[in-house]
Write a protein that holds these residues in place. Structure first.
Motif, PDB file in Angstrom:
ATOM      1  N   UNK A  32       0.715  -0.964  -0.063  1.00 31.91           N
ATOM      2  CA  UNK A  32      -0.044  -0.043  -0.001  1.00 31.91           C
ATOM      3  C   UNK A  32       0.707   1.187  -0.095  1.00 31.91           C
ATOM      4  N   UNK A  33       0.332   2.152  -0.453  1.00 34.62           N
ATOM      5  CA  UNK A  33       0.850   3.666  -0.395  1.00 34.62           C
ATOM      6  C   UNK A  33       0.037   4.313   0.461  1.00 34.62           C
ATOM      7  N   UNK A  34       0.519   5.024   1.279  1.00 31.28           N
ATOM      8  CA  UNK A  34      -0.358   5.815   2.526  1.00 31.28           C
ATOM      9  C   UNK A  34      -0.037   7.119   2.198  1.00 31.28           C
ATOM     10  N   UNK A  35      -1.274   8.137   2.178  1.00 36.84           N
ATOM     11  CA  UNK A  35      -1.125   9.465   1.927  1.00 36.84           C
ATOM     12  C   UNK A  35      -1.923  10.267   3.012  1.00 36.84           C
ATOM     13  N   UNK A  36      -1.348  11.384   3.203  1.00 34.94           N
ATOM     14  CA  UNK A  36      -2.073  12.393   3.817  1.00 34.94           C
ATOM     15  C   UNK A  36      -2.668  13.715   3.005  1.00 34.94           C
ATOM     16  N   UNK A  37      -4.002  14.167   3.210  1.00 36.42           N
ATOM     17  CA  UNK A  37      -4.564  15.253   2.522  1.00 36.42           C
ATOM     18  C   UNK A  37      -4.992  16.091   3.443  1.00 36.42           C
ATOM     19  N   UNK A  38      -5.454  17.171   3.129  1.00 33.88           N
ATOM     20  CA  UNK A  38      -5.976  18.265   3.901  1.00 33.88           C
ATOM     21  C   UNK A  38      -7.196  19.117   3.040  1.00 33.88           C
ATOM     22  N   UNK A  39      -7.913  19.596   3.767  1.00 34.46           N
ATOM     23  CA  UNK A  39      -9.157  20.145   3.324  1.00 34.46           C
ATOM     24  C   UNK A  39      -9.739  21.497   4.111  1.00 34.46           C
ATOM     25  N   UNK A  40      -9.264  22.599   3.697  1.00 36.39           N
ATOM     26  CA  UNK A  40      -9.771  23.796   4.361  1.00 36.39           C
ATOM     27  C   UNK A  40     -11.044  24.123   3.886  1.00 36.39           C
ATOM     28  N   UNK A  41     -11.868  24.947   4.707  1.00 37.95           N
ATOM     29  CA  UNK A  41     -13.180  25.353   4.253  1.00 37.95           C
ATOM     30  C   UNK A  41     -13.221  26.049   3.094  1.00 37.95           C
ATOM     31  N   UNK A  42     -14.363  25.884   1.959  1.00 37.78           N
ATOM     32  CA  UNK A  42     -14.276  26.219   0.949  1.00 37.78           C
ATOM     33  C   UNK A  42     -13.209  26.016  -0.258  1.00 37.78           C
ATOM     34  N   UNK A  43     -12.236  25.061   0.092  1.00 38.65           N
ATOM     35  CA  UNK A  43     -11.302  24.803  -0.790  1.00 38.65           C
ATOM     36  C   UNK A  43     -11.230  23.310  -1.085  1.00 38.65           C
ATOM     37  N   UNK A  44     -10.692  22.804  -2.172  1.00 41.39           N
ATOM     38  CA  UNK A  44     -10.420  21.475  -2.556  1.00 41.39           C
ATOM     39  C   UNK A  44      -9.571  20.636  -1.549  1.00 41.39           C
ATOM     40  N   UNK A  82       4.356  14.130  11.114  1.00 40.81           N
ATOM     41  CA  UNK A  82       4.931  14.926  12.052  1.00 40.81           C
ATOM     42  C   UNK A  82       4.637  16.551  11.630  1.00 40.81           C
ATOM     43  N   UNK A  83       4.276  17.400  12.183  1.00 41.05           N
ATOM     44  CA  UNK A  83       4.017  18.824  11.380  1.00 41.05           C
ATOM     45  C   UNK A  83       4.790  19.523  12.359  1.00 41.05           C
ATOM     46  N   UNK A  84       5.780  20.291  11.930  1.00 40.06           N
ATOM     47  CA  UNK A  84       6.498  21.378  12.841  1.00 40.06           C
ATOM     48  C   UNK A  84       6.263  22.699  12.032  1.00 40.06           C
ATOM     49  N   UNK A  85       6.782  23.895  12.827  1.00 42.57           N
ATOM     50  CA  UNK A  85       6.583  25.295  12.193  1.00 42.57           C
ATOM     51  C   UNK A  85       5.138  25.360  11.573  1.00 42.57           C
ATOM     52  N   UNK A  86       4.161  25.052  12.204  1.00 43.33           N
ATOM     53  CA  UNK A  86       2.882  25.090  11.563  1.00 43.33           C
ATOM     54  C   UNK A  86       2.491  26.728  11.630  1.00 43.33           C
ATOM     55  N   UNK A  87       1.646  26.796  10.717  1.00 44.17           N
ATOM     56  CA  UNK A  87       1.360  28.238   9.994  1.00 44.17           C
ATOM     57  C   UNK A  87      -0.200  28.266  10.050  1.00 44.17           C
ATOM     58  N   UNK A  88      -0.866  29.341  10.105  1.00 45.63           N
ATOM     59  CA  UNK A  88      -2.425  29.423  10.111  1.00 45.63           C
ATOM     60  C   UNK A  88      -2.921  28.832   8.842  1.00 45.63           C
ATOM     61  N   UNK A  89      -2.157  29.069   7.874  1.00 52.74           N
ATOM     62  CA  UNK A  89      -2.692  28.261   6.553  1.00 52.74           C
ATOM     63  C   UNK A  89      -2.508  26.891   6.734  1.00 52.74           C
TER      64      UNK A  89
END
Length: 124
Positions: A32-44, A82-89
């Protein structure tokens, strides 16, 4: 059937860190390939990172390179982000996904199973 369960989201200040986990069950993940995706309000939904279970090939979106790291524990059938140096975006719902192939892809359409998502909110 495959089940994916994410955890680790939450509220963090800009510059902070979070680690997301995705526990997989139902089938072996040797190909398997494993992925991470994200979706912000109003965006794809957008690609964040992916890793193949064989060969440890990884791919990252340009927006997270150098800040996010994808990893996995095969014995636990778990993939991490692991998410570092996180930004509001970076604020979004983050989804774990599984793809029935060893080649890493970045399109959501190439993934066959999805978790329910976990909210990540980064305050400024």
């Amino acid at each position: 059937q495959v089940q994916l369960v994410e955890s680790g989201g939450g509220l963090v200040q800009a510059g902070g860190s979070l680690r997301l986990s995705c526990a997989a069950s139902g089938r072996t993940f040797s190909s398997y390939t494993m992925g991470w995706f994200r979706q912000a309000p109003g965006k794809e939904r957008e690609f964040v990172a992916a890793m193949s279970w064989i060969g440890s090939t990884t791919n990252y979106a340009d927006s997270v390179k150098g800040r996010f790291t994808i990893s996995r524990d095969n014995a636990k059938n778990t993939v991490y982000l692991q998410m570092n140096s996180l930004k509001p975006e970076d604020t979004a719902v983050y989804y774990c996904a599984a793809r029935f192939a060893t080649i890493v892809r970045i399109s959501p359409n190439d993934y066959h199973y999805w978790g329910q998502g976990t909210q990540v909110t980064v305050s400024s």
